[in-house]
Design a protein around this motif. Structure first.
Motif, mmCIF file in Angstrom:
data_model
loop_
_atom_site.group_PDB
_atom_site.id
_atom_site.type_symbol
_atom_site.label_atom_id
_atom_site.label_comp_id
_atom_site.label_asym_id
_atom_site.label_seq_id
_atom_site.Cartn_x
_atom_site.Cartn_y
_atom_site.Cartn_z
ATOM 1 N N ILE A 114 26.367 32.911 47.627
ATOM 2 C CA ILE A 114 27.357 33.319 46.617
ATOM 3 C C ILE A 114 28.054 32.112 46.011
ATOM 4 O O ILE A 114 28.299 31.121 46.712
ATOM 5 N N VAL A 115 28.380 32.230 44.732
ATOM 6 C CA VAL A 115 29.379 31.360 44.108
ATOM 7 C C VAL A 115 30.380 32.271 43.404
ATOM 8 O O VAL A 115 29.976 33.174 42.664
ATOM 9 N N TYR A 116 31.658 32.019 43.621
ATOM 10 C CA TYR A 116 32.693 32.834 42.985
ATOM 11 C C TYR A 116 33.163 32.201 41.681
ATOM 12 O O TYR A 116 33.280 30.988 41.557
ATOM 13 N N THR A 117 33.445 33.093 40.721
ATOM 14 C CA THR A 117 34.075 32.681 39.470
ATOM 15 C C THR A 117 35.250 33.640 39.262
ATOM 16 O O THR A 117 35.559 34.440 40.158
ATOM 17 N N CYS A 118 35.869 33.575 38.085
ATOM 18 C CA CYS A 118 36.973 34.504 37.824
ATOM 19 C C CYS A 118 36.577 35.664 36.930
ATOM 20 O O CYS A 118 37.221 36.704 36.949
ATOM 21 N N THR A 119 35.530 35.475 36.118
ATOM 22 C CA THR A 119 35.153 36.518 35.170
ATOM 23 C C THR A 119 33.637 36.663 35.143
ATOM 24 O O THR A 119 32.896 35.735 35.491
ATOM 25 N N GLY A 120 33.193 37.821 34.677
ATOM 26 C CA GLY A 120 31.771 38.043 34.479
ATOM 27 C C GLY A 120 31.179 37.035 33.506
ATOM 28 O O GLY A 120 30.059 36.566 33.692
ATOM 29 N N GLY A 311 37.390 32.754 43.893
ATOM 30 C CA GLY A 311 37.386 33.023 45.326
ATOM 31 C C GLY A 311 38.673 32.629 46.020
ATOM 32 O O GLY A 311 38.684 32.357 47.219
ATOM 33 N N ASN A 312 39.773 32.596 45.288
ATOM 34 C CA ASN A 312 41.040 32.263 45.953
ATOM 35 C C ASN A 312 41.452 33.421 46.871
ATOM 36 O O ASN A 312 40.977 34.552 46.723
ATOM 37 N N PRO A 313 42.310 33.138 47.860
ATOM 38 C CA PRO A 313 42.600 34.162 48.869
ATOM 39 C C PRO A 313 43.144 35.476 48.318
ATOM 40 O O PRO A 313 42.836 36.543 48.863
ATOM 41 N N VAL A 314 43.925 35.425 47.250
ATOM 42 C CA VAL A 314 44.469 36.669 46.697
ATOM 43 C C VAL A 314 43.362 37.492 46.029
ATOM 44 O O VAL A 314 43.273 38.714 46.223
ATOM 45 N N SER A 315 42.505 36.834 45.265
ATOM 46 C CA SER A 315 41.385 37.552 44.650
ATOM 47 C C SER A 315 40.462 38.129 45.721
ATOM 48 O O SER A 315 39.965 39.254 45.586
ATOM 49 N N ILE A 316 40.235 37.358 46.769
ATOM 50 C CA ILE A 316 39.380 37.835 47.863
ATOM 51 C C ILE A 316 40.021 39.037 48.556
ATOM 52 O O ILE A 316 39.329 40.004 48.917
ATOM 53 N N ALA A 317 41.337 39.002 48.720
ATOM 54 C CA ALA A 317 42.031 40.143 49.343
ATOM 55 C C ALA A 317 41.837 41.403 48.509
ATOM 56 O O ALA A 317 41.574 42.497 49.047
ATOM 57 N N ALA A 318 41.947 41.257 47.186
ATOM 58 C CA ALA A 318 41.736 42.407 46.302
ATOM 59 C C ALA A 318 40.300 42.909 46.418
ATOM 60 O O ALA A 318 40.049 44.115 46.538
ATOM 61 N N ALA A 319 39.350 41.987 46.391
ATOM 62 C CA ALA A 319 37.932 42.371 46.445
ATOM 63 C C ALA A 319 37.598 43.059 47.771
ATOM 64 O O ALA A 319 36.833 44.033 47.809
ATOM 65 N N ASN A 320 38.179 42.558 48.825
ATOM 66 C CA ASN A 320 37.948 43.158 50.140
ATOM 67 C C ASN A 320 38.527 44.573 50.187
ATOM 68 O O ASN A 320 37.902 45.502 50.712
#
Lengths: 441, 441
Positions: A114-120, A311-320
């Motif tokens: 995986i590589v995380y970004t902020c938008t599609g 992939g910052n912790p807040v975005s990851i928390a939302a995704a989880n």
């Protein structure tokens, strides 16, 4: 753009007029509003949006709040993380790893990185960079009314942005079989033949084939879902020519189609790169590229990629939290059941109103195509637009899409229930009945 | 990349080793960690990061949590908004408009229109699209060790990504005057002459000049802050040639330089487009392009631009809270005062340790350059790297940058206090004293 506010504010309420005036004074003209009478929204919950006067609108359009607007579990997890830590991926943080493990377990095993970004858009752009670097070729094939995003590279493969948006010489567009007008049993073969011709053309242009990218639900091409599997021979052709298949799952992904987590699995194809976005964080910006080791390795080692907020912790928390809700509330099964009921209801409306020529879709990605008459089948964008705006006035939000902008796009949050589907069906029937009466008077 | 973990995990603690192993199994090799011994972070508050064992690290590096890590006001505003509404900009929402009015009031009046994105990379990419569309030209000029982002178009103007990252034929790189080695009184003139030569070269290549983009603090070019105003004649040359000036304020913006809100104002130049990012939402993804009507108008009307998460109500709530804190806590004045104290302390250390050849910067964007000796002034990346890692082991986080990776980059959250600056100065003095002793033994 389908369903854009045209700037005529004569019939709008004074408060709406004033908001639009202030908005135009500060936002660039790039911005568009939806509807003949734009909707002013102040709060939302579940599948409902509310305006300042307390009027409610059934959300039958938005795929970003996939588990429902203002979902308390997502909110809570985000808030817990905001209290603790929000930093980048050059420090070690465990939740990023744990979520990545969880997400990858939802993919076939060969899709392992995986590589995380902020938008599609960023994810599409990165997938193109990766494919071009790995193959050494520049050519990209996409569908002829595709939308893949708004970076320069993504816009170049987004012909649905219109005639002023340049499609470069490295991009070849291929027409998508029309599941209403063409023979569905020939769709796979016809499309693969077009893709092979495009590959040959890239060879002639001297740019070679880097990748083909397809939205696995063909949303902007009018939602072309059937028959399942029709994309597979094209993917085979791309692989045989040494190119990569990029599955754009920004719209179909995360269970919307009701047939599993991803749209590409319906087609039995093996993508090299998969692009995720919109519903991933229920509105908190997060997106990703998932790929095979072979696809990701050389680019990663030679060039690197760092996305400050990705992939910052807040975005990851939302995704989880989004995965929690989809799993705990069985939303994939719900998308399948409620989507089937919605399509069935729309088909009944179509029997009474032949201006609806075709109902199609998969799960909670549903389309209804308007035509002048069911024999000639010429696209009727005017009726589609009128219906979208009539439904808005009756408190139901959808939009139109497709090459001729004559296709209703119904794509609600996943907790959409049978009663909501029935409400859309009934309202559409009423709108069309009223329209028919008007015409016959 | 300066200060990257090299993969040697022999001396790491077992827990860190295991995290790195799990991480490598799921994240693509694109990812890099910082430091010889990567830092595992579990929480953060104000200017401090904490690891799992409760060890704390002074954050003297991160510009994203501009008003401090886990800031309660930002958290609260985000949570309030998460409870109410998070949707896109095709419905009318008042807070988006109110924030835009507030933000534009911080700019000269001719910069009057905004487009929101989620990341600085997206904002740079959009600024390039706008400039190329408006001018009809393709050529871009940037500095020779610039970093502007990670989309395909932004990476193409980011030579600091290294030799494997292709710089296209439409891009010309110009060397930045070295504020340590070159005559500062000639910097403006020399740079403008180089820019004029680059403009001529774009003409010869037949692509014309669309824009020049410069990070107003020249961070990746080694933090070249002085003399204030040295960029202005280059901007004049760009305007005379019909190109746009894009001020990249992702790093210097939002008060970090202590001289006002934006870095370009120090240079007395008039940008056509301004790119904002990192600190804007204190870690919640939000970024923007601010531009003149003339720059934004035609692109907006002809092509449109929609960024699904861009300017969503939650990101706007975070961005609004950031402005509250900067204003209420007088953080621009703090950046000025504490930055001056930090530079003054570093200059005293430099007098004792001639390996520090030069201290420079502006506000809380501070650089210290390491050289072999103060006469030859050859860059000493090894000492810079050793110092960064020694400071990390003493609980202070910074990094290195510059073309030769020999420049300490000190860029803390804006609530950094005098005691924190003094702590950095003392620790650096101790590290260099210990290093000198080791060398003389």
């Amino acid at each position: 753009m389908a369903n854009a506010f045209d700037g005529n504010d004569e019939l709008l309420e004074p408060e709406t007029k004033e908001l639009i005036r202030r908005r135009s004074a500060v936002l660039a003209p790039s911005y568009r509003l939806f509807y003949r009478a734009p909707v002013s929204v102040v709060r939302a919950e579940g599948v409902w949006l509310y305006d300042a006067e307390g009027r409610r609108y059934l959300d039958a359009y938005n795929n970003v709040p996939a588990v429902g607007h203002s979902h308390p579990h997502v909110r809570q997890r985000v808030d817990e993380q905001m209290r603790v830590l929000n930093t980048h991926t050059r420090y070690l943080t465990e939740p990023l790893i744990a979520y990545s493990e969880r997400l990858l377990a939802l993919f076939p095993p060969e899709l392992s990185k995986i590589v995380y970004t902020c938008t599609g858009s960023e994810a599409v752009d990165l997938a193109l960079r990766v494919a071009r670097y790995e193959t050494g070729a520049r050519g990209i094939i996409c569908t002829s009314h595709a939308y893949h995003g708004t970076t320069a590279a993504a816009a170049e493969i987004s012909p649905s942005l219109g005639p002023n948006n340049p499609i470069g010489p490295e991009v070849i567009l291929v027409d998508v079989p029309d599941s209403y007008r063409d023979d569905p049993t020939a769709a796979a073969e016809i499309f693969a033949a077009r893709v092979k011709a495009a590959i040959a053309m890239l060879g002639q242009r001297g740019v070679g084939l880097a990748a083909m990218i397809v939205d696995s639900v063909l949303s902007s091409d009018g939602v072309q879902t059937d028959p399942a599997g029709w994309l597979a021979p094209a993917a085979d052709a791309v692989h045989e020519a040494g190119g990569m298949w990029i599955a754009d799952e920004v719209q179909p992904g995360f269970g919307r189609l009701g047939t599993g987590w991803w749209g590409f699995t319906r087609h039995g194809l093996k993508p090299d790169l998969v692009v995720l976005g919109k519903p991933m964080g229920n509105g908190i910006p997060i997106a990703a590229v998932v790929g095979t080791d072979a696809a990701m390795d050389r680019f990663g080692r030679d060039i690197r990629y760092f996305n400050t907020f990705g992939g910052n912790p807040v975005s990851i928390a939302a995704a989880n939290a989004v995965l929690d809700v989809i799993e705990n509330d069985d939303l994939i099964a719900n998308a399948s059941a409620v989507g089937a009921r919605l399509r069935s209801g729309l088909e009944q409306v179509a029997r009474r109103h032949p201006t609806i020529g075709h109902v199609r879709g998969c799960g909670l990605f549903v389309a209804a195509e308007f035509v002048g008459d069911p024999v000639g089948r010429e696209p009727d964008a005017a009726t589609a637009s009128a219906v979208v705006n009539e439904l808005r006035d009756r408190g139901i939000l959808i939009s139109a899409s497709g090459r001729s902008e004559n296709v209703l796009k119904i794509r609600p949050p996943l907790p959409f229930q049978a009663e909501h589907a029935d409400h859309v069906v009934t309202a559409l029937d009423e709108v069309l009945t009223a329209t028919t009466k008007k015409k016959s008077n």
